[in-house]
Design a protein around this motif. Structure first.
Motif, mmCIF file in Angstrom:
data_model
loop_
_atom_site.group_PDB
_atom_site.id
_atom_site.type_symbol
_atom_site.label_atom_id
_atom_site.label_comp_id
_atom_site.label_asym_id
_atom_site.label_seq_id
_atom_site.Cartn_x
_atom_site.Cartn_y
_atom_site.Cartn_z
ATOM 1 N N ALA A 154 0.828 -1.201 0.000
ATOM 2 C CA ALA A 154 0.000 0.000 0.000
ATOM 3 C C ALA A 154 0.866 1.254 0.000
ATOM 4 O O ALA A 154 2.032 1.225 0.403
ATOM 5 C CB ALA A 154 -0.939 -0.006 1.207
ATOM 6 N N SER A 155 0.262 2.358 -0.431
ATOM 7 C CA SER A 155 0.994 3.623 -0.519
ATOM 8 C C SER A 155 1.157 4.299 0.829
ATOM 9 O O SER A 155 2.053 5.129 1.004
ATOM 10 C CB SER A 155 0.265 4.578 -1.464
ATOM 11 O OG SER A 155 0.014 3.969 -2.702
ATOM 12 N N GLY A 156 0.265 3.987 1.778
ATOM 13 C CA GLY A 156 0.361 4.620 3.080
ATOM 14 C C GLY A 156 -0.881 4.389 3.908
ATOM 15 O O GLY A 156 -1.829 3.716 3.491
ATOM 16 N N VAL A 157 -0.887 4.983 5.113
ATOM 17 C CA VAL A 157 -1.988 4.849 6.060
ATOM 18 C C VAL A 157 -2.313 6.231 6.606
ATOM 19 O O VAL A 157 -1.406 6.976 7.005
ATOM 20 C CB VAL A 157 -1.620 3.900 7.225
ATOM 21 C CG1 VAL A 157 -2.786 3.764 8.199
ATOM 22 C CG2 VAL A 157 -1.201 2.523 6.689
ATOM 23 N N LEU A 158 -3.597 6.573 6.626
ATOM 24 C CA LEU A 158 -4.053 7.853 7.161
ATOM 25 C C LEU A 158 -4.875 7.589 8.419
ATOM 26 O O LEU A 158 -5.854 6.844 8.373
ATOM 27 C CB LEU A 158 -4.892 8.600 6.121
ATOM 28 C CG LEU A 158 -5.553 9.912 6.563
ATOM 29 C CD1 LEU A 158 -4.517 10.938 6.992
ATOM 30 C CD2 LEU A 158 -6.436 10.468 5.440
ATOM 31 N N LEU A 159 -4.492 8.219 9.517
ATOM 32 C CA LEU A 159 -5.163 8.022 10.805
ATOM 33 C C LEU A 159 -6.038 9.233 11.110
ATOM 34 O O LEU A 159 -5.543 10.359 11.215
ATOM 35 C CB LEU A 159 -4.131 7.840 11.915
ATOM 36 C CG LEU A 159 -3.032 6.793 11.668
ATOM 37 C CD1 LEU A 159 -2.097 6.732 12.859
ATOM 38 C CD2 LEU A 159 -3.648 5.428 11.387
ATOM 39 N N GLY A 160 -7.335 9.005 11.278
ATOM 40 C CA GLY A 160 -8.257 10.086 11.583
ATOM 41 C C GLY A 160 -8.325 10.394 13.064
ATOM 42 O O GLY A 160 -7.743 9.693 13.913
ATOM 43 N N LYS A 161 -9.045 11.452 13.396
ATOM 44 C CA LYS A 161 -9.220 11.864 14.787
ATOM 45 C C LYS A 161 -9.875 10.743 15.591
ATOM 46 O O LYS A 161 -10.722 10.018 15.089
ATOM 47 C CB LYS A 161 -10.095 13.116 14.858
ATOM 48 C CG LYS A 161 -9.456 14.365 14.276
ATOM 49 C CD LYS A 161 -10.406 15.555 14.377
ATOM 50 C CE LYS A 161 -9.781 16.810 13.811
ATOM 51 N NZ LYS A 161 -10.713 17.966 13.858
ATOM 52 N N GLY A 162 -9.469 10.629 16.852
ATOM 53 C CA GLY A 162 -10.045 9.613 17.719
ATOM 54 C C GLY A 162 -9.379 8.260 17.618
ATOM 55 O O GLY A 162 -9.711 7.336 18.367
ATOM 56 N N THR A 163 -8.426 8.126 16.706
ATOM 57 C CA THR A 163 -7.690 6.867 16.572
ATOM 58 C C THR A 163 -6.585 6.805 17.616
ATOM 59 O O THR A 163 -5.984 7.816 17.963
ATOM 60 C CB THR A 163 -7.089 6.755 15.154
ATOM 61 O OG1 THR A 163 -8.156 6.741 14.201
ATOM 62 C CG2 THR A 163 -6.266 5.494 14.991
#
Length: 278
Positions: A154-163
């Motif tokens: 995968a190209s990457g991982v995005l972590l949203g608020k509350g994670t």
């Protein structure tokens, strides 16, 4: 926590007092507040320290057991060649500064990763596959997802608020070093998901509403795949930004899969489709 000048590993004075100022600094990194204050985190054990040494996230300091120095010899030599400070400590100090019940003989203090959400947008222009994590709370699940993302390329991982905090010691251990292999960034999903969609990225979410099988959906296009909280799934505000919903068909009697397992199934299906397309 600035890097100090170093001499030959093992020549320094051994730190044994738990009241030593540096020990207090390292101990502070066990808390999220301490990590945010210093912009640093800890990786424990031979494997993770080796991964850090071979990454762009150059450690500031390598701390090792004076009593078990021989088991760390190669790491110490590599760190010294890179100009990284190597500090010998007593076993009580190791136990104080690390998270595991049985302390590893070495840990490293590492600057937080410098990737940004913009880096994921650039990768998506080349057909990228990004995992988006919305409000996940279990550090082991997050670490497993990062490891699976790494495994499928995968190209990457995005972590949203509350994670859960990426730099939580349990998360760091669960990644098994994969956090150093691909961009893992934090950002507001209500900002970055629309930004990705504007660039032609398909936003795909797990859902039971209006969903198709993950084996029927086409993942060959640039994709940002959203996985949600363990108990509640994807939040309504993030779900509203998804263009496609998929589910994992199951033949047995289990009602659902663990969030990390579900993400892994979908990621490997995306990899299978993309490889067949090649």
């Amino acid at each position: 926590m600035e890097r100090k000048g170093t001499g030959r590993p093992g020549a320094e004075e051994v730190i044994r007092s738990l009241q030593n100022p540096r020990v207090k600094q390292w101990t502070e990194l066990q808390s999220r507040k301490g990590r945010e204050k210093t912009g640093r985190f800890v990786v424990e054990g031979h494997h993770l320290v080796q991964e850090a040494l071979q990454s762009d996230a150059m450690p500031d300091t390598l701390v090792y057991s004076a009593e078990r120095r021989d088991s760390c010899r190669e790491l110490l030599e590599e760190a010294a060649q890179q100009g990284i400070e190597c500090v010998p400590v007593g076993e009580e100090v190791l136990a104080k500064c690390t998270d595991t019940g049985t302390p590893q003989p070495v840990f490293a203090v590492v600057p937080k990763l410098s990737w940004r959400p913009q880096d994921l947008l650039k990768a998506s222009e080349q057909g990228g596959l990004v995992v988006v994590v919305d409000g996940m709370q279990d550090p082991g699940n997050l670490g497993t997802i990062i490891r699976s993302a790494d495994a499928v390329g995968a190209s990457g991982v995005l972590l949203g608020k509350g994670t859960v905090d990426l730099y939580n010691p349990k998360t760091v251990r669960s990644t098994m070093g994969s956090m150093f292999h691909l961009p893992v960034v934090q950002g507001d999903l209500t900002e970055w998901l629309p930004a990705a969609a504007e660039r032609g990225v398909q936003v795909v979410s797990t859902s039971l509403q209006g969903a198709v099988s993950c084996y029927e959906h086409d993942f060959r296009a640039p994709t940002w795949f959203v996985i949600g909280n363990e108990g509640q799934g994807v939040s309504p505000e993030v779900q509203a930004l998804a263009q496609h919903n998929v589910l994992i068909p199951m033949a047995g009697r289990a009602e659902s899969l663990n969030a990390a397992m579900a993400a892994t199934v979908v990621l490997f299906e995306a990899m299978r489709q993309r490889r067949m397309g090649e």
